[in-house]
Scaffold this motif. Structure first.
Motif, PDB file in Angstrom:
ATOM      1  N   ALA A 141       0.833  -1.207   0.000  1.00  0.00           N
ATOM      2  CA  ALA A 141       0.000   0.000   0.000  1.00  0.00           C
ATOM      3  C   ALA A 141       0.863   1.251   0.000  1.00  0.00           C
ATOM      4  CB  ALA A 141      -0.926  -0.007   1.208  1.00  0.00           C
ATOM      5  N   GLU A 142       1.875   1.262   0.852  1.00  0.00           N
ATOM      6  CA  GLU A 142       2.775   2.418   0.951  1.00  0.00           C
ATOM      7  C   GLU A 142       3.426   2.736  -0.375  1.00  0.00           C
ATOM      8  OE1 GLU A 142       7.015   3.424   3.174  1.00  0.00           O
ATOM      9  OE2 GLU A 142       5.600   2.074   4.166  1.00  0.00           O
ATOM     10  N   ASN A 143       4.026   1.711  -0.993  1.00  0.00           N
ATOM     11  CA  ASN A 143       4.724   1.920  -2.265  1.00  0.00           C
ATOM     12  C   ASN A 143       3.770   2.243  -3.406  1.00  0.00           C
ATOM     13  OD1 ASN A 143       7.210   1.491  -1.080  1.00  0.00           O
ATOM     14  ND2 ASN A 143       7.252  -0.691  -1.566  1.00  0.00           N
ATOM     15  N   SER A 144       2.581   1.617  -3.384  1.00  0.00           N
ATOM     16  CA  SER A 144       1.604   1.862  -4.449  1.00  0.00           C
ATOM     17  C   SER A 144       1.098   3.295  -4.411  1.00  0.00           C
ATOM     18  CB  SER A 144       0.424   0.889  -4.322  1.00  0.00           C
ATOM     19  OG  SER A 144       0.837  -0.444  -4.535  1.00  0.00           O
ATOM     20  N   VAL A 145       0.836   3.811  -3.213  1.00  0.00           N
ATOM     21  CA  VAL A 145       0.367   5.190  -3.079  1.00  0.00           C
ATOM     22  C   VAL A 145       1.447   6.165  -3.548  1.00  0.00           C
ATOM     23  CG1 VAL A 145      -0.244   6.985  -1.398  1.00  0.00           C
ATOM     24  CG2 VAL A 145      -1.332   4.732  -1.285  1.00  0.00           C
ATOM     25  N   ALA A 146       2.683   5.935  -3.122  1.00  0.00           N
ATOM     26  CA  ALA A 146       3.784   6.805  -3.542  1.00  0.00           C
ATOM     27  C   ALA A 146       3.945   6.767  -5.062  1.00  0.00           C
ATOM     28  CB  ALA A 146       5.080   6.383  -2.855  1.00  0.00           C
ATOM     29  N   GLU A 147       3.843   5.580  -5.639  1.00  0.00           N
ATOM     30  CA  GLU A 147       3.972   5.412  -7.090  1.00  0.00           C
ATOM     31  C   GLU A 147       2.819   6.107  -7.817  1.00  0.00           C
ATOM     32  OE1 GLU A 147       6.230   4.756  -9.686  1.00  0.00           O
ATOM     33  OE2 GLU A 147       6.505   2.713  -8.901  1.00  0.00           O
ATOM     34  N   ALA A 148       1.599   5.926  -7.294  1.00  0.00           N
ATOM     35  CA  ALA A 148       0.430   6.539  -7.925  1.00  0.00           C
ATOM     36  C   ALA A 148       0.559   8.062  -7.951  1.00  0.00           C
ATOM     37  CB  ALA A 148      -0.838   6.127  -7.180  1.00  0.00           C
ATOM     38  N   ILE A 149       1.007   8.622  -6.847  1.00  0.00           N
ATOM     39  CA  ILE A 149       1.190  10.077  -6.795  1.00  0.00           C
ATOM     40  C   ILE A 149       2.275  10.508  -7.779  1.00  0.00           C
ATOM     41  CG2 ILE A 149       1.944  11.988  -5.317  1.00  0.00           C
ATOM     42  CD1 ILE A 149       0.600  10.468  -2.972  1.00  0.00           C
ATOM     43  N   SER A 150       3.330   9.708  -7.887  1.00  0.00           N
ATOM     44  CA  SER A 150       4.442  10.069  -8.775  1.00  0.00           C
ATOM     45  C   SER A 150       4.026  10.089 -10.241  1.00  0.00           C
ATOM     46  CB  SER A 150       5.619   9.103  -8.582  1.00  0.00           C
ATOM     47  OG  SER A 150       5.429   7.889  -9.291  1.00  0.00           O
ATOM     48  N   VAL A 151       3.032   9.271 -10.622  1.00  0.00           N
ATOM     49  CA  VAL A 151       2.620   9.235 -12.028  1.00  0.00           C
ATOM     50  C   VAL A 151       1.447  10.159 -12.335  1.00  0.00           C
ATOM     51  CG1 VAL A 151       3.479   6.885 -12.306  1.00  0.00           C
ATOM     52  CG2 VAL A 151       1.050   7.246 -11.842  1.00  0.00           C
ATOM     53  N   GLY A 152       0.953  10.875 -11.327  1.00  0.00           N
ATOM     54  CA  GLY A 152      -0.048  11.884 -11.618  1.00  0.00           C
ATOM     55  C   GLY A 152      -1.333  11.871 -10.830  1.00  0.00           C
ATOM     56  N   TYR A 153      -1.587  10.843 -10.013  1.00  0.00           N
ATOM     57  CA  TYR A 153      -2.814  10.837  -9.217  1.00  0.00           C
ATOM     58  C   TYR A 153      -2.707  11.860  -8.101  1.00  0.00           C
ATOM     59  CZ  TYR A 153      -4.070   6.432 -11.498  1.00  0.00           C
ATOM     60  OH  TYR A 153      -4.389   5.478 -12.424  1.00  0.00           O
TER      61      TYR A 153
END
Length: 304
Positions: free
Chosen positions: A62-74
């Motif tokens: 969850a931690e990494n997915s949220v960080a990744e999602a924000i990094s790609v534009g969410y």
């Protein structure tokens, strides 16, 4: 059904003057920038039309997915107390390095925390786990007749008036339940987050919400992968026509109706794919075909 859906879509287009663009930078060289429209809620708050769902994502994933999602534009991140991942979501937000003010964070009040006094404790617990000092959108996760919805809403209104919440709303409310809440609410809900996907269109619910000035938000827009949605022949054929995947067709169909949605994935490629839906439009023939997929019933009977 097609005529009903067409009416809903035309109605949604009437609110699209309220839809604007929020630029969010992309990383990793996939594209230089991504334009994610937002919808202006009934209290003037702007909410991205597509966000990142976190249901069933836990711990480091969850931690990494949220960080990744924000990094790609969410910029819209959706979680809930009952998901058991608010702390991990908060760590992901912090790891992203994005300013808090650029994000739109939703969390939800679970039934165990219903009631005037318990709401405030439950809210503070969510705030602490997320590591933020305010919530953009706080929802009653689901209504139960024996729970104190009136007292809960009063507490949420007070938190809103105190500036700790930017907007308050509900989730999984029926028309009748929402009308009852509206009969005593001082502050109108901005959102009702309900199940919606190509197998459950919720056209009547959307019409009712539009009438009340409440924004519809779709959970599980890809039906949780059920009914073999990613290989559905109708969605696949429309996808081939537009050079898009079945998932992109389903998501485009939802946002083209003016509905906010929160697809979930832990894969970066799918995160990017889910955002890449703003460079095409479904035509009347596409919409007519998708109208034929409506089973007009929940695909998650275990939830209801």
């Amino acid at each position: 059904m097609y005529n009903t859906l067409k009416t809903i879509i035309l109605g949604a287009l009437l609110i699209f003057p309220l839809v604007s663009s929020a630029q969010s930078e992309m990383t990793g060289g996939d594209t230089s920038a991504k334009t994610v429209p937002f919808i202006t809620l009934n209290n003037g708050v702007n909410m991205p039309i597509i966000g990142f769902g976190t249901y069933s994502l836990n711990g480091l994933i969850a931690e990494n997915s949220v960080a990744e999602a924000i990094s790609v534009g969410y910029r819209l991140i959706d979680t809930a107390m009952t998901y058991g991942n608010e702390e991990s979501v908060g760590k992901g937000i912090k790891k992203s390095g994005i300013d808090r003010e650029e994000l739109f964070i939703t969390t939800k009040l679970w039934v165990d925390d219903m009631g005037y006094e318990k709401v405030k404790k439950g809210f503070e617990a969510s705030l602490k786990k997320l590591g933020v000092d305010y919530i953009d959108l706080y929802l009653i996760h689901r209504p139960r007749p024996y729970e104190d919805i009136k007292g809960s809403w009063q507490a949420m209104e007070e938190l809103y008036e105190a500036g700790k919440i930017k907007a308050i709303g509900v989730s999984n409310f029926t028309t009748e339940q929402l009308e009852e809440l509206l009969s005593y609410a001082k502050i109108k809900p901005v959102v009702n987050q309900i199940e919606c996907h190509p197998f459950f269109h919720q056209a009547e619910e959307q019409a009712s919400l539009q009438e009340k000035g409440v924004q519809m938000e779709a959970w599980s827009p890809l039906a949780g992968g059920r009914n073999d949605i990613f290989k559905n022949p109708v969605l696949s054929a429309i996808g081939k026509k537009h050079n898009k995947s079945s998932a992109q067709i389903a998501l485009r169909w939802i946002i083209q109706r003016g509905i906010i949605t929160i697809p979930r994935t832990s894969e970066r490629a799918h995160m990017l794919e889910n955002l890449n839906i703003f460079d095409f439009k479904l035509d009347d023939d596409d919409l007519k075909q998708i109208a034929g997929l409506d089973l007009n019933t929940t695909q998650f009977p275990e939830w209801h």
